[in-house]
Structure formats: C-alpha cells, structure tokens
Write a protein that holds these residues in place. Structure first.
Motif, PDB file in Angstrom:
ATOM      1  N   ARG A   1       1.001  -1.575  -0.195  1.00 44.32           N
ATOM      2  CA  ARG A   1       0.031   0.082   0.161  1.00 44.32           C
ATOM      3  C   ARG A   1       1.222   1.292  -0.033  1.00 44.32           C
ATOM      4  N   LYS A   2       1.526   1.101   1.251  1.00 44.94           N
ATOM      5  CA  LYS A   2       2.704   2.742   0.834  1.00 44.94           C
ATOM      6  C   LYS A   2       3.402   3.073  -0.791  1.00 44.94           C
ATOM      7  N   ALA A   3       4.086   1.066  -1.340  1.00 47.37           N
ATOM      8  CA  ALA A   3       4.712   1.692  -2.449  1.00 47.37           C
ATOM      9  C   ALA A   3       3.493   1.744  -3.355  1.00 47.37           C
ATOM     10  N   ARG A   4       2.643   1.466  -3.381  1.00 54.89           N
ATOM     11  CA  ARG A   4       1.869   1.799  -4.607  1.00 54.89           C
ATOM     12  C   ARG A   4       0.765   3.477  -4.948  1.00 54.89           C
TER      13      ARG A   4
ATOM     14  N   PHE B   1      -8.919  13.043  -3.034  1.00 52.39           N
ATOM     15  CA  PHE B   1      -9.457  11.660  -2.281  1.00 52.39           C
ATOM     16  C   PHE B   1      -8.373  10.623  -1.945  1.00 52.39           C
ATOM     17  N   PRO B   2      -7.125  10.602  -3.163  1.00 54.75           N
ATOM     18  CA  PRO B   2      -6.023   9.719  -2.338  1.00 54.75           C
ATOM     19  C   PRO B   2      -5.263  10.407  -1.207  1.00 54.75           C
ATOM     20  N   LEU B   3      -5.121  12.026  -1.161  1.00 54.47           N
ATOM     21  CA  LEU B   3      -4.645  12.463   0.304  1.00 54.47           C
ATOM     22  C   LEU B   3      -5.836  12.073   1.003  1.00 54.47           C
ATOM     23  N   GLU B   4      -6.865  12.124   1.356  1.00 52.71           N
ATOM     24  CA  GLU B   4      -7.888  11.714   2.619  1.00 52.71           C
ATOM     25  C   GLU B   4      -7.337  10.031   3.201  1.00 52.71           C
ATOM     26  N   ILE B   5      -7.334   9.305   1.992  1.00 54.73           N
ATOM     27  CA  ILE B   5      -6.710   7.753   1.962  1.00 54.73           C
ATOM     28  C   ILE B   5      -5.316   7.648   2.972  1.00 54.73           C
ATOM     29  N   ALA B   6      -5.061   8.598   2.166  1.00 50.65           N
ATOM     30  CA  ALA B   6      -2.978   8.602   2.861  1.00 50.65           C
ATOM     31  C   ALA B   6      -2.902   9.165   4.791  1.00 50.65           C
ATOM     32  N   GLY B   7      -4.255  10.044   4.694  1.00 50.97           N
ATOM     33  CA  GLY B   7      -4.066  10.169   6.092  1.00 50.97           C
ATOM     34  C   GLY B   7      -3.264  11.341   6.051  1.00 50.97           C
TER      35      GLY B   7
END
Length: 341
Positions: A78-81, A105-111
């Motif tokens: 998940r981190k590599a992706r 959205f991807p920034l939300e998922i990344a916290g």
C-alpha cells in the motif's frame, strides 16, 4: 528505476491456459517516458497493471526503485503504491465528487491533514490547467478536462512513476495532443518516470524516449523511438511506423504513380534531424539533367528530433538518374526505390 525480469501472466480458462504476458524483460530508466505499443490482445494492459500489482505476475519479478513488489507485505505494498500513480482510458472519476474532491481523495486515504490536502490540491489544479473548475462535477467537464483531473489525482501523493493505460484513446486528436503536451511538461518539471501503453503510433512518436512493441504477450522489438522509426525490424513495428509515414492516402497516390509511370524511378527519402530541412531537391535539379516531381512529403517531430519522409519521382535518362541516386546516398540521406506498395 524499473526492472521487469522474465515476467509472465498466465490465465486459466475453459479452453486452457492463456499466456497474456510471456517472459517479458524490460529496463526503464528514471525520468524516461517509455511507450508500450501493441494491438488489442497483445498483453500491454496486463503488463502495465503488473507494475503496481493490480495484477500479480504468475512468474518473474517487478522491481521499482529497488523494491521487489511481489515480496512486499500488504502494508508495504500500500505504501509502495503511493509512489505509483495511474491514469485510465475512461478516467475512473468519482461522479458524486467535485474536481477538488476527486483530486483530494487519495490524500484523504493517505491520512494527510485537511489543510495540507487543500494546499496540495490547489497546486495540482494549477499544474494541470483546471483553474476555476475546482467546484465542477465530472459530468460538467469535457473529456480532456476529465483526464486532467485524473492526472492531477494520480499525482496527489508525489509519485515517482506515472502509469498511463490508453490515457488518450477516448479523446479527439486535438485534445489528445494537449494531454500529451501536459504529460511531457509534467515529466520535465517533476522528473517523473512515465510509462504509457497505446495502440497509436502518433502517441509514441510525439512524447516517448523509448518504445517497446508487444505482440501475443511478447516484446518483439524495443529501442529509442527515433531508431525504431528509422529502422523498424519486425513486421508489426513496420505496420505501426507506416501509420505515421505512409497513411492510406499516400499508398493510393504511390500506387497511381507507379501504375502510370513507365519511366524513371519513384523513391522515398528519409531525413533525420537538421537534414529534414535541407534544400535537397533544389540541389538535384541544379546538378543533374533530370525532372523531379514531389509526390508527397511529411516532417514528423519526435520528442528529441525531426523525422521527415519525402516521396519523389525522378525522370530522365537512366545513367543520369543513377548519378542522382548516388548523390543522394552520399549526402547521408536514406533512399529506397519504391517498386510496389
């Protein structure tokens, strides 16, 4: 940067095993725009999806920035992706979210904290040229604008690699060119490694440094784009190159000339770089007692140089024509006598 070693993807079907990708080896350098071209069913979409483990290889290794992806834990993957962005042919946007919210959205998922998310999204909206559209929904955007949202979203987490899966296939030619120009700009500004797959040689010609040609799951030819354009080795590659240098109207024109011309020679001249702008025809007319008819010509720009083709009909006494042909070859211009199309 990216190394694929003996990559295979085998699918089991009722009719037996299908080798979608068959022992592919590739080396992609950091900061490169690398194109993979092939017709439908060649295996290119499966290949690119293995670069972020959306498809896991049946055999072989995918190494990106020193990490062998198939050996990572779920958390590590998940981190590599986050370092591998991806854009798609049909955009894959969230239709209930605005442009701003899609990119966020991807920034939300990344916290990522809300304040930093907003700052990053505004940077990306400016980068992809969508100022003033942050509150719009996907249904209110053109195809090119939707793809710009997709690109911005793919860049949200500052990836090192951008994967493009037929990213321009759903767009008209003018919009395609604007998206390709944007990808080149992003590559140059951010030093991003870009891998794109396509079935259009125009896309490869315009923005790629290197190209690999896929057929039936295998890489049948690869190299610098200009080298592949000048000297395609495989029949598949020759077909793709002819999309650019010999479209159907050129074939029809040549066929007509060859049928009606009972004397002289029809030749194709190939120019590279500054030679593409030389006054060669003027020199031929001045030096030799021949007629020179220009049938068709085109100069194409690759990312790093110019590539020109010119079809001409030489008419006159055979010895004089032969002298002209030898002169052209001595001038480091590639020449091919066309006898049939």
């Amino acid at each position: 940067m990216i190394t694929l070693s003996d990559i295979q993807k085998i699918f089991s079907t009722k009719d037996g095993s299908v080798h979608a990708v068959d022992k592919v080896n590739l080396q992609i350098n950091e900061g490169e725009i690398f194109g993979i071209i092939g017709y439908s069913g060649a295996g290119k979409s499966t290949l690119i999806r293995m670069l972020n483990m959306l498809e896991r290889p049946t055999h072989g290794e995918v190494v990106i920035a020193g990490k062998e992806l198939s050996k990572l834990s779920k958390k590590e993957l998940r981190k590599a992706r986050q370092e591998i962005g991806m854009i798609f042919q049909h955009f894959n946007l969230l239709w209930s979210r605005t442009v701003f919210e899609n990119i966020e959205f991807p920034l939300e998922i990344a916290g990522v904290p809300k304040e930093k998310r907003g700052e990053r999204v505004r940077e990306l909206i400016s980068l992809v040229g969508l100022e003033g559209r942050d509150g719009s929904y996907p249904s209110q955007l053109s195809g090119g604008q939707k793809q710009r949202v997709g690109i911005a979203r793919a860049l949200a987490n500052n990836p090192k690699v951008l994967l493009c899966d037929e990213a321009t296939s759903a767009l008209d030619p003018k919009t395609t060119d604007s998206i390709l120009d944007l990808l080149v700009s992003i590559n140059q500004k951010l030093g991003l490694t870009v891998i794109l797959i396509t079935h259009e040689m125009h896309v490869i010609r315009k923005i790629c440094h290197q190209v690999a040609v896929m057929e039936q799951g295998k890489i049948v030819e690869q190299g610098p784009v200009l080298d592949v354009f000048r000297h395609p080795q495989q029949n598949m590659t020759k077909e793709f190159v002819k999309q650019i240098i010999e479209p159907e109207e050129t074939k029809e024109s040549l066929a007509q000339w060859l049928q009606n011309s009972e004397e002289g020679k029809v030749v194709r001249l190939t120019f590279v770089g500054k030679d593409a702008e030389r006054p060669l025809i003027t020199e031929l007319i001045r030096k030799f007692n021949i007629e020179v008819n220009i049938l068709q010509g085109k100069i194409s720009k690759t990312l790093e140089s110019s590539y020109g083709t010119l079809f001409i009909h030489l008419r006159g006494e055979e010895p004089e024509i032969e002298k002209a042909v030898q002169f052209i070859r001595q001038e480091q211009v590639e020449l091919e006598v066309i006898e049939h199309v």
